[in-house]
Motif scaffolding. Structure first.
Motif, PDB file in Angstrom:
ATOM      1  N   ILE A  65       0.836  -1.206   0.000  1.00  0.00           N
ATOM      2  CA  ILE A  65       0.000   0.000   0.000  1.00  0.00           C
ATOM      3  C   ILE A  65       0.866   1.249   0.000  1.00  0.00           C
ATOM      4  O   ILE A  65       0.528   2.263  -0.612  1.00  0.00           O
ATOM      5  CB  ILE A  65      -0.947   0.002   1.227  1.00  0.00           C
ATOM      6  CG1 ILE A  65      -1.989  -1.107   1.078  1.00  0.00           C
ATOM      7  CG2 ILE A  65      -1.636   1.353   1.397  1.00  0.00           C
ATOM      8  CD1 ILE A  65      -2.825  -1.313   2.328  1.00  0.00           C
ATOM      9  N   VAL A  66       2.017   1.196   0.690  1.00  0.00           N
ATOM     10  CA  VAL A  66       2.889   2.366   0.772  1.00  0.00           C
ATOM     11  C   VAL A  66       4.140   2.202  -0.097  1.00  0.00           C
ATOM     12  O   VAL A  66       5.140   2.895   0.109  1.00  0.00           O
ATOM     13  CB  VAL A  66       3.284   2.665   2.234  1.00  0.00           C
ATOM     14  CG1 VAL A  66       2.057   3.056   3.040  1.00  0.00           C
ATOM     15  CG2 VAL A  66       3.992   1.481   2.877  1.00  0.00           C
ATOM     16  N   ALA A  67       4.093   1.286  -1.064  1.00  0.00           N
ATOM     17  CA  ALA A  67       5.236   1.146  -1.972  1.00  0.00           C
ATOM     18  C   ALA A  67       5.469   2.444  -2.740  1.00  0.00           C
ATOM     19  O   ALA A  67       6.611   2.824  -3.004  1.00  0.00           O
ATOM     20  CB  ALA A  67       5.003  -0.014  -2.947  1.00  0.00           C
ATOM     21  N   PHE A  68       4.394   3.112  -3.120  1.00  0.00           N
ATOM     22  CA  PHE A  68       4.491   4.456  -3.689  1.00  0.00           C
ATOM     23  C   PHE A  68       4.195   5.441  -2.560  1.00  0.00           C
ATOM     24  O   PHE A  68       3.098   5.448  -2.010  1.00  0.00           O
ATOM     25  CB  PHE A  68       3.506   4.629  -4.841  1.00  0.00           C
ATOM     26  CG  PHE A  68       3.754   3.686  -5.983  1.00  0.00           C
ATOM     27  CD1 PHE A  68       4.950   3.714  -6.677  1.00  0.00           C
ATOM     28  CD2 PHE A  68       2.787   2.768  -6.359  1.00  0.00           C
ATOM     29  CE1 PHE A  68       5.187   2.850  -7.726  1.00  0.00           C
ATOM     30  CE2 PHE A  68       3.007   1.899  -7.423  1.00  0.00           C
ATOM     31  CZ  PHE A  68       4.220   1.929  -8.101  1.00  0.00           C
ATOM     32  N   ASN A  69       5.158   6.268  -2.244  1.00  0.00           N
ATOM     33  CA  ASN A  69       5.063   7.123  -1.054  1.00  0.00           C
ATOM     34  C   ASN A  69       5.788   8.431  -1.314  1.00  0.00           C
ATOM     35  O   ASN A  69       6.406   8.633  -2.367  1.00  0.00           O
ATOM     36  CB  ASN A  69       5.667   6.401   0.147  1.00  0.00           C
ATOM     37  CG  ASN A  69       7.070   5.904  -0.138  1.00  0.00           C
ATOM     38  OD1 ASN A  69       8.023   6.677  -0.178  1.00  0.00           O
ATOM     39  ND2 ASN A  69       7.220   4.592  -0.373  1.00  0.00           N
ATOM     40  N   GLY A  70       5.715   9.319  -0.335  1.00  0.00           N
ATOM     41  CA  GLY A  70       6.344  10.626  -0.507  1.00  0.00           C
ATOM     42  C   GLY A  70       7.839  10.552  -0.756  1.00  0.00           C
ATOM     43  O   GLY A  70       8.384  11.337  -1.548  1.00  0.00           O
ATOM     44  N   ILE A  71       8.522   9.622  -0.106  1.00  0.00           N
ATOM     45  CA  ILE A  71       9.961   9.475  -0.304  1.00  0.00           C
ATOM     46  C   ILE A  71      10.258   8.996  -1.725  1.00  0.00           C
ATOM     47  O   ILE A  71      11.211   9.455  -2.369  1.00  0.00           O
ATOM     48  CB  ILE A  71      10.535   8.489   0.734  1.00  0.00           C
ATOM     49  CG1 ILE A  71      10.294   9.011   2.157  1.00  0.00           C
ATOM     50  CG2 ILE A  71      12.017   8.257   0.508  1.00  0.00           C
ATOM     51  CD1 ILE A  71      10.860  10.391   2.415  1.00  0.00           C
ATOM     52  N   PHE A  72       9.442   8.101  -2.237  1.00  0.00           N
ATOM     53  CA  PHE A  72       9.570   7.641  -3.619  1.00  0.00           C
ATOM     54  C   PHE A  72       9.403   8.811  -4.587  1.00  0.00           C
ATOM     55  O   PHE A  72      10.209   9.007  -5.502  1.00  0.00           O
ATOM     56  CB  PHE A  72       8.520   6.559  -3.883  1.00  0.00           C
ATOM     57  CG  PHE A  72       8.502   6.021  -5.285  1.00  0.00           C
ATOM     58  CD1 PHE A  72       9.290   4.932  -5.639  1.00  0.00           C
ATOM     59  CD2 PHE A  72       7.682   6.592  -6.248  1.00  0.00           C
ATOM     60  CE1 PHE A  72       9.273   4.427  -6.942  1.00  0.00           C
ATOM     61  CE2 PHE A  72       7.659   6.090  -7.548  1.00  0.00           C
ATOM     62  CZ  PHE A  72       8.454   5.012  -7.885  1.00  0.00           C
ATOM     63  N   PHE A  73       8.359   9.617  -4.391  1.00  0.00           N
ATOM     64  CA  PHE A  73       8.100  10.727  -5.300  1.00  0.00           C
ATOM     65  C   PHE A  73       9.150  11.829  -5.167  1.00  0.00           C
ATOM     66  O   PHE A  73       9.388  12.573  -6.121  1.00  0.00           O
ATOM     67  CB  PHE A  73       6.700  11.301  -5.055  1.00  0.00           C
ATOM     68  CG  PHE A  73       5.599  10.331  -5.364  1.00  0.00           C
ATOM     69  CD1 PHE A  73       5.536   9.712  -6.599  1.00  0.00           C
ATOM     70  CD2 PHE A  73       4.637  10.019  -4.428  1.00  0.00           C
ATOM     71  CE1 PHE A  73       4.523   8.814  -6.905  1.00  0.00           C
ATOM     72  CE2 PHE A  73       3.620   9.119  -4.722  1.00  0.00           C
ATOM     73  CZ  PHE A  73       3.565   8.511  -5.949  1.00  0.00           C
ATOM     74  N   LEU A  74       9.771  11.953  -3.998  1.00  0.00           N
ATOM     75  CA  LEU A  74      10.856  12.913  -3.836  1.00  0.00           C
ATOM     76  C   LEU A  74      12.122  12.476  -4.572  1.00  0.00           C
ATOM     77  O   LEU A  74      13.017  13.293  -4.799  1.00  0.00           O
ATOM     78  CB  LEU A  74      11.181  13.109  -2.346  1.00  0.00           C
ATOM     79  CG  LEU A  74      10.230  13.987  -1.546  1.00  0.00           C
ATOM     80  CD1 LEU A  74      10.567  13.919  -0.063  1.00  0.00           C
ATOM     81  CD2 LEU A  74      10.298  15.438  -2.028  1.00  0.00           C
ATOM     82  N   GLY A  75      12.203  11.196  -4.919  1.00  0.00           N
ATOM     83  CA  GLY A  75      13.340  10.735  -5.695  1.00  0.00           C
ATOM     84  C   GLY A  75      14.478  10.138  -4.895  1.00  0.00           C
ATOM     85  O   GLY A  75      15.585   9.995  -5.422  1.00  0.00           O
ATOM     86  N   PHE A  76      14.238   9.744  -3.644  1.00  0.00           N
ATOM     87  CA  PHE A  76      15.293   9.128  -2.833  1.00  0.00           C
ATOM     88  C   PHE A  76      15.377   7.637  -3.159  1.00  0.00           C
ATOM     89  O   PHE A  76      15.080   6.769  -2.330  1.00  0.00           O
ATOM     90  CB  PHE A  76      15.025   9.354  -1.339  1.00  0.00           C
ATOM     91  CG  PHE A  76      15.203  10.788  -0.920  1.00  0.00           C
ATOM     92  CD1 PHE A  76      16.466  11.363  -0.902  1.00  0.00           C
ATOM     93  CD2 PHE A  76      14.115  11.560  -0.569  1.00  0.00           C
ATOM     94  CE1 PHE A  76      16.631  12.684  -0.529  1.00  0.00           C
ATOM     95  CE2 PHE A  76      14.267  12.893  -0.187  1.00  0.00           C
ATOM     96  CZ  PHE A  76      15.540  13.458  -0.174  1.00  0.00           C
TER      97      PHE A  76
END
Length: 479
Positions: free
Chosen positions: A86-97
């Motif tokens: 559920i959280v595989a796509f998350n804010g850290i992912f979208f930030l590019g880390f």
């Protein structure tokens, strides 16, 4: 920006233009996951296909790590840890880390190996864990720290259940020996002596950061996910077993999150990264024991939520094609090797403009998502721009002289209004002073926020094209 750097590493040495601008600079850096696996992929596949594969790995590996860790600590298979998807796509992912996400997944896997092997084959455990910690160091420093936290918490929980001084001393020694290579590498790395702004977030900012594991491009979706996951944990609390080591690690992460800075040693969003580790660990270290019918209902709800979140993200990315098309059309006249100054109009945008922006341009509560779009200048046009991730403390690429004098590797596009006159230098953009003599073009991002793009320094700039996403200007050399 990552893809631009990988393009330099994969093809720069053989490219007559890129080789004048940038050069590989392989030293000890704790941030190399993409730089190691990315260039070989780019040599085999088109750059954006390779980029999609790298993103897929960053989304999947943490979930795989959660499943493996859960299996190791409880000794049984379970569908529960799959809910971490559920959280595989998350804010850290979208930030590019991306390096961080690879490191987190590998840290879970390494901790699972330790837990599975340590009582059976202690010597093998030591060797494998030392190698794993070394690999994690080169992926991302957070990975080493998270791995050690998971292992140390597990051993502390084991000692609490069955106190043994000899065992405690042995396991502590094993952990220190496991960590030793990474400590030596850190001391030898450029990051150990790096300076940088040390900054802490406000309490209100910390509260927003707690939502980062659930965030997508729509704030309502992130909030709904956070409420749903929290409600599930509350409902299952009395029917779940929590691994003692995971509980200790969660407590440590919570304390560290409260006191951690938001920026240090050139890194940003330091504390923002920790809530994701906490949520993943909550899925990994808990085991609900509930009736089959309840489990099926929860599984169906989790699958539906995952599907909705993924569809929402896919729709945003699909719609993002328009911005990409406009940007590519804007930079099409730029010749290879040209020096391009990138500025942004987002800071001057009206509230009405921001409210009507496409969803793909912003990650609510965290950051603008178009800050690094101009990296396509390098990928598509082989042009120079000042903001490539090429800080030798963090990346294995450097900017060659004389271009290094107009580069800012960890910077962001400055506000376009700072071009007034011939610019004014500032620590975040020292190249702005005398910019008309340093650059061939100016690329304005979020140009639709400017009421009249033709009014931007008309004495110094000639407008070549404009769209809502971008406007391109040629610097007038006659002056």
């Amino acid at each position: 920006n990552h893809l631009a750097r990988l393009t330099v590493l994969a093809f720069g040495a053989d490219d007559p233009v890129l080789s004048r601008l940038y050069a590989p600079h392989w030293i000890i850096v704790p941030n190399l996951a993409l730089d190691v696996i990315g260039p070989p992929l780019l040599r085999l596949l088109p750059v954006h296909v390779a980029g999609r594969l790298l993103l897929a790995g960053a989304a999947l590996l943490p979930v795989i790590g959660v499943v493996a860790y859960h299996r190791a600590v409880f000794g049984v298979r379970s569908y529960w840890p799959l809910a971490a998807a559920i959280v595989a796509f998350n804010g850290i992912f979208f930030l590019g880390f991306i390096n961080l996400l690879y490191a987190v997944g590998l840290a879970f896997l390494a901790a699972a190996l330790w837990i599975y092997l340590v009582d059976r084959r202690p010597l093998l455990t030591l060797v494998v864990s030392a190698v794993a910690a070394t690999a994690l160091f080169f992926c991302h420093l957070f990975g080493v720290l998270f791995f050690v936290l998971l292992v140390a918490s597990h051993e502390l929980a084991g000692w609490w259940e069955a106190p043994s001084l000899r065992r405690a001393m042995t396991r502590a020694g094993m952990i220190l020996l496991t960590l030793a290579p990474a400590l030596v590498l850190y001391r030898l790395s450029a990051l150990s002596d790096a300076d940088g702004l040390l900054r802490w977030s406000s309490p209100g900012r910390k509260l927003i950061d707690l939502l980062s594991p659930f965030l997508t491009y729509h704030q309502s979706m992130g909030l709904a996910t956070a409420v749903a996951v929290l409600a599930a944990f509350i409902l299952l609390w009395r029917h779940a077993t929590l691994h003692a080591g995971s509980a200790i690690a969660l407590g440590v992460l919570a304390v560290v999150f409260l006191i951690a800075p938001s920026a240090m040693k050139g890194g940003t969003f330091i504390d923002t990264r920790l809530p994701l580790l906490m949520v993943l660990l909550a899925f990994a270290g808990a085991r609900p024991i509930i009736p089959r019918s309840t489990a099926i209902a929860l599984g169906a709800a989790a699958a539906a939520l995952l599907l909705v979140r993924t569809a929402d993200m896919a729709a945003v990315w699909y719609g993002h094609r328009q911005d990409l098309a406009e940007l590519r059309a804007s930079i099409a006249p730029i010749e290879p090797g040209a020096r391009v100054l990138v500025v942004s109009a987002a800071g001057a945008a009206s509230q009405e403009y921001l409210a009507d922006e496409p969803a793909g341009r912003i990650i609510p509560g965290l950051y603008r998502a178009d800050v690094h779009m101009a990296a396509l200048l390098l990928v598509d046009r082989h042009a120079f721009w000042p903001l490539l991730f090429a800080d030798p403390r963090q990346q294995p690429v450097i900017v060659r002289p004389p271009y290094d004098a107009i580069a800012r590797p960890l910077g962001e596009p400055p506000d376009y209004r700072r071009l007034a006159g011939d610019g004014m230098a500032a620590p975040d953009a020292p190249y702005l002073a005398g910019w008309p003599t340093k650059f061939d073009y100016v690329l304005l991002i979020d140009a639709g926020a400017v009421a009249d793009p033709t009014s931007l320094e008309p004495r110094l700039l000639q407008l070549l094209n404009q769209s809502d996403m971008a406007a391109l200007y040629r610097v007038r050399r006659s002056l």
